[in-house]
Design an enzyme around this catalytic site. Structure first.
Site: not given
Length: 381
Positions: A134, A191
């Site tokens: 991260d 979508c």
């Protein structure tokens, strides 16, 4: 030792130590990512939390000499909370995003990557490795996409067939020439639910996020929250899951796999009012083990104040007045002033009138004026 067999053994070992997916990718530069990051900077869409040097984010060889491969790992986290407490009038609750429900994922992934490094070193003493989670220079999602962990969705998350997008990601750069996995084809199709329902319009288009508008980013800032976002933050204390919860690929992905990520309902959905007076020591003791605590208590308290304003919770007025008149942080004083105006009690009005004569901070004073303006608007209405 035969490298193909070792790679199979490494995959098996990863599963033994609680890694749910592992993939192998080339350490070649991420050219497409580089173009996207340059564009992101030009549009001022970056959050400011990421590594500013685009070369370091896209050229693994700058981070490890002789870089050949990148090992990507993913660990699934739960999307459902059993026995979740419900907030009621007089006892309202906030919510932490699912990625912050259990043990801080930074620690959880680093522990597993450390074990992987030890396993590799035991078989390849000359191996060079560098792991990150991260906060490292590389883009976890770009690495995971290249390594076949999942595909990069329109909401910019990595979606895995097995666990949806509810996965933590980490990686290790190494000089070992592993066999690379194939990237996965995009399965989002037509979508666009995540784009359409984003509360702030942060998902500009499929795969393009304006982090400056993303609630996940906004809840982690320490200053005054811009006015336009205060009414859409709801009761979110840290993070936002909207673009994940509406995703069809996340249906029925409970991911109740790792006990360390099982949420404590009183931490994941805490009472709001006690947060306003919690001490630093108490905050660290109670919330310090979750990733959502990394910025300290101030952003959480500011968000809690906004949540109480969202609920128009009159029981919070006395503590909000206390913050307005006595807290030493302008952001907390000012946000409390705004909230008192939104809640709209006579007691709050008198406190705002008092504070406007004593407040010395210009930004906090501006918030007091906003709070008073709510009462003026009410009278006009």
């Amino acid at each position: 030792m035969n490298l193909d067999q070792f790679q199979k053994d490494l995959v098996a070992y990863a599963s033994e130590i609680g890694i749910d997916k592992i993939g192998f990718a080339s350490a070649e530069p991420f050219y497409n990512l580089r173009h996207r990051l340059i564009r992101q900077q030009q549009l001022n869409y970056q959050s400011g939390f990421e590594e500013p040097d685009i070369d370091k984010r896209t050229r693994p060889a700058l981070l490890l000499d002789e870089a050949v491969s990148i090992i990507a790992i993913a660990i699934a986290y739960p999307s459902k909370m059993k026995d979740a407490p419900q907030g009621v009038k007089g006892a309202r609750r906030g919510i932490f995003s699912r990625s912050s429900w259990g043990k801080d994922y930074h620690a959880a992934l680093r522990e597993r990557l450390t074990l992987l490094e030890a396993f590799i070193a035991a078989h390849y003493p000359d191996a060079r490795m560098r792991s990150m989670v991260d906060t490292g220079e590389l883009s976890d999602r770009a690495v995971a996409e290249r390594a076949g962990i999942g595909w990069s969705a329109k909401n910019t998350s990595i979606i895995t067939p097995e666990f949806g997008s509810y996965v933590y990601l980490g990686e290790m750069i190494t000089n070992i020439p592993f066999r690379f996995d194939e990237a996965m084809e995009d399965q989002c199709g037509d979508c666009r639910l995540c784009i359409d329902v984003c509360p702030t319009g942060a998902i500009v288009e499929g795969g393009q996020l304006n982090a400056q508008r993303c609630i996940s980013f906004l809840t982690q800032t320490k200053g005054f929250l811009p006015d336009e976002f205060r009414t859409v933050i709801g009761n979110r204390l840290y993070g936002c899951d909207t673009c994940q919860t509406v995703c069809p690929k996340n249906k029925r992905k409970a991911n109740e796999i790792h006990p360390e990520f099982k949420p404590d309902p009183e931490i994941a959905k805490p009472l709001l009012e006690p947060l306003l007076t919690i001490s630093n020591r108490e905050f660290k003791s109670k919330f310090g083990y979750v990733s959502g605590s990394w910025r300290g208590k101030k952003p959480i308290q500011r968000n809690a104040i906004l949540a109480l304003a969202h609920f128009k919770e009159e029981s919070a007025v006395p503590v909000l007045i206390e913050l307005l008149l006595k807290d030493d942080r302008p952001v907390i004083r000012g946000t409390a002033a705004w909230a008192l105006g939104k809640i709209g009690t006579e007691e709050g009005l008198q406190a705002l009138k008092q504070a406007q004569h004593t407040e010395q901070d210009e930004e906090a004073l501006a918030e007091i004026q906003k709070g008073l303006a709510f009462f003026a608007e009410e009278l006009k209405g």
